[in-house]
Design an enzyme around this catalytic site. Structure first.
Site, short mmCIF file in Angstrom:
data_model
loop_
_atom_site.label_atom_id
_atom_site.label_comp_id
_atom_site.label_asym_id
_atom_site.label_seq_id
_atom_site.Cartn_x
_atom_site.Cartn_y
_atom_site.Cartn_z
CG ASN A 7 5.12 4.68 6.27
OD1 ASN A 7 5.96 4.89 5.39
ND2 ASN A 7 3.84 4.52 6.01
CE LYS A 14 1.10 8.21 7.54
NZ LYS A 14 0.28 7.25 6.82
NE ARG A 89 4.32 1.41 3.13
CZ ARG A 89 3.84 2.34 2.33
NH1 ARG A 89 3.86 3.61 2.71
NH2 ARG A 89 3.31 2.02 1.18
CG HIS A 178 -1.68 -0.94 -1.35
ND1 HIS A 178 -2.40 -0.61 -2.48
CD2 HIS A 178 -1.30 0.23 -0.81
CE1 HIS A 178 -2.43 0.71 -2.61
NE2 HIS A 178 -1.77 1.24 -1.61
N GLY A 208 -7.68 3.33 -1.11
CA GLY A 208 -7.31 4.57 -0.44
C GLY A 208 -6.90 5.55 -1.51
CG ASN A 209 -4.98 9.86 -2.06
OD1 ASN A 209 -5.83 10.03 -2.95
ND2 ASN A 209 -4.21 10.82 -1.64
NE ARG A 239 -0.53 6.95 -6.79
CZ ARG A 239 -0.29 6.09 -5.80
NH1 ARG A 239 -0.15 4.81 -6.08
NH2 ARG A 239 -0.18 6.50 -4.57
CG ASP A 281 -11.38 13.56 0.52
OD1 ASP A 281 -12.48 12.97 0.62
OD2 ASP A 281 -10.59 13.68 1.47
NE ARG A 283 -13.31 12.63 3.42
CZ ARG A 283 -12.33 12.52 4.30
NH1 ARG A 283 -12.62 12.41 5.59
NH2 ARG A 283 -11.06 12.55 3.93
N GLY A 329 -9.10 3.94 3.31
CA GLY A 329 -9.95 5.13 3.48
C GLY A 329 -11.30 5.07 2.77
CD GLU A 332 -10.47 0.87 6.81
OE1 GLU A 332 -10.61 1.64 7.77
OE2 GLU A 332 -9.36 0.40 6.48
CG ASN A 333 -14.18 5.70 6.20
OD1 ASN A 333 -14.65 5.43 7.29
ND2 ASN A 333 -12.88 5.86 6.00
CD GLU A 382 -0.91 -0.31 4.94
OE1 GLU A 382 -1.65 0.67 5.13
OE2 GLU A 382 -0.19 -0.42 3.94
P1 AMP Z 1 -6.09 6.34 2.71
O1 AMP Z 1 -5.09 6.57 1.62
O2 AMP Z 1 -6.38 4.90 2.98
O3 AMP Z 1 -5.78 7.11 3.96
O4 AMP Z 1 -7.48 6.93 2.17
C1 AMP Z 1 -7.64 8.31 2.00
C2 AMP Z 1 -8.87 8.57 1.18
O5 AMP Z 1 -10.03 7.93 1.75
C3 AMP Z 1 -9.27 10.04 1.11
O6 AMP Z 1 -8.58 10.71 0.10
C4 AMP Z 1 -10.75 9.95 0.80
O7 AMP Z 1 -10.92 9.90 -0.59
C5 AMP Z 1 -11.20 8.65 1.40
N1 AMP Z 1 -12.04 8.82 2.60
C6 AMP Z 1 -11.63 9.02 3.87
N2 AMP Z 1 -12.70 9.14 4.70
C7 AMP Z 1 -13.80 9.03 3.92
C8 AMP Z 1 -15.21 9.07 4.16
N3 AMP Z 1 -15.70 9.25 5.37
N4 AMP Z 1 -16.03 8.91 3.11
C9 AMP Z 1 -15.54 8.72 1.86
N5 AMP Z 1 -14.23 8.66 1.58
C10 AMP Z 1 -13.36 8.81 2.57
#
Ligand code: AMP
Length: 396
Positions: A7, A14, A89, A178, A208-209, A239, A281, A283, A329, A332-333, A382
């Site tokens: 990727n 990556k 990718r 995606h 995710g981001n 965005r 982020d 978190r 991200g 899932e979290n 992916e």
């Molecule tokens: P991704 O683009 O799928 O890698 O997602 C990245 C984003 O997932 C990060 O910028 C966070 O906003 C979010 N993220 C990752 N870990 C956590 C977590 N434990 N709790 C809440 N959000 C998370």
């Protein structure tokens, strides 16, 4: 067969090497700061190796990653010839690519031809393909496109209500992104629900981001929230997602900016970052909400409201819904965001089991038993999907 998944971004590469006999990951890593000062993080199940090798360009990064895979101490293969195929990718396949494809000169030219639709992504993807060709000229390479899964969308979903010439002349339409992730989690969802994918109506939320929702009916994408570019749809990390297009010239005039500067701000300084002033982020945003930060709270409210809005819209468009999928991200979290989104969906029979929602790490339903619309959390993969497609194409 061992398959290398690549990727390639503008300054990063990556990779993941998978053993397709059992789909296990032999090694994965990231070459970053390509063309700057070069950094490698290489991981195997046995441990992590980090270095700062010289990486003036992507061809050099390819050498670095091959050296890491072959290294006597932290390598996982003895000879380059163990790599049976490479899966790439590729972000934008335009209308040309409706599925993954074996790369040859014609395919390379076609990827180049649609590069104006993804000027930040397709050129580095092509650079990665060419770097692999240089280092492993005899290894088959496969292109797996983020847009391909969405090529099943009907015209009513992909056409913008513009002068039709804009579509005819410039191919301005919804493409969606995606796709590899949405396809993977929809297949997992069918397994989890114990029902054929060909009978399901799903709203897949890749949060995710970058973030998008996809309406998947009978295994096919029928609509998705990202558009010509990955800027449309949900509010994301940085965005804006959907805005009134008239805002662009308005900001240009008020702030004395060019169109390119405004679009750059919509991509990089908007969304959660712009709204909260805290960051992108989730978190950090949740931590700020805990200290009473009102702007961070508003940002998360905007995010959840818009995700729920798209789910509702797609439930209407598909005339029903069997399951909502959360992945990536945030999906899932972040149990708080999942709960916030699902509050809006109670009218359609959604309810969350708080105990299940607090768990992490595996594919599961977080609904209460017997709910008509199930809510699933499914970790995306992916790379595995790219490797599976690559294997399938070689076997065909
Ligand atoms: P991704 O683009 O799928 O890698 O997602 C990245 C984003 O997932 C990060 O910028 C966070 O906003 C979010 N993220 C990752 N870990 C956590 C977590 N434990 N709790 C809440 N959000 C998370």
């Amino acid at each position: 067969m061992k398959i290398l998944v690549i990727n390639c971004g503008s300054s990063s590469l990556k990779y993941q090497l998978l053993n397709m006999a059992d789909e296990s990951v032999l090694a994965k890593g990231l070459c970053e700061r390509i063309g700057i000062d070069g950094r490698l993080v290489h991981e195997r199940p046995q441990g992590k190796y980090e270095a700062s090798p010289n990486m003036p360009d992507h061809a050099a990064a390819m050498s670095v990653l091959l050296d890491a895979l072959l290294d006597a101490n932290h390598g996982v293969i003895k000879c380059k010839s163990e790599i049976g195929a490479i899966g790439h990718r590729v972000v934008h396949g335009g209308e040309t690519f409706t599925a993954s494809v074996l790369i040859n000169d014609t395919v390379e030219a076609a990827i180049e031809a649609v590069s104006d639709l993804a000027p930040l992504h397709n050129p580095p993807n092509l650079t990665g393909i060419r770097a692999c060709k240089q280092h492993m000229p005899n290894v088959p390479q496969v292109g797996v496109f983020d847009t391909a899964f969405h090529q099943t969308m009907p015209a009513k979903a992909y056409l913008y209500a513009l002068d039709y010439d804009m579509y005819d002349k410039h191919k301005i339409r919804r493409y969606g992104f995606h796709g590899t992730s949405h396809k993977y989690v929809s297949q997992q969802a069918a397994e989890l629900l114990g029902r054929p994918l060909s009978e399901l109506k799903l709203a897949s939320c890749h949060l995710g981001n970058g973030a998008s929702v996809c309406a998947i009916k009978n295994g096919e994408s029928v609509d998705t929230s990202m558009g010509l570019t990955p800027l449309e749809g949900l509010a994301m990390g940085t965005r804006s997602g959907d805005i009134d297009p008239a805002i662009i010239p308005f900001i240009m005039e008020k702030e004395g900016l060019t169109a390119a500067q405004v679009v750059d701000a919509l991509n990089k300084k908007s969304g959660m970052l712009g709204l909260s002033g805290v960051g992108s982020d989730f978190r950090d945003l949740s931590a700020a909400v805990d200290t009473g930060n009102e702007r961070a709270k508003n940002a998360l409210d905007v995010f959840a409201y818009r995700v729920a809005g798209y789910i509702g819209r797609y439930a209407a468009c598909m005339n029903g819904l069997d399951a909502v999928i959360f992945t990536a991200g945030i999906g899932e979290n972040d149990s708080g965001i999942r709960a916030k989104v699902c509050e809006y969906l109670e009218w359609m029979g959604v309810s969350i089991n708080a105990d299940a929602n607090s768990k992490r790490g595996k594919a599961m339903s977080i609904s209460n038993t017997g709910d008509k619309v199930q809510v699933l959390v499914i970790p995306t993969n992916e790379e595995l999907m790219i490797a599976r497609d690559t294997k399938k194409i070689l076997e065909a």
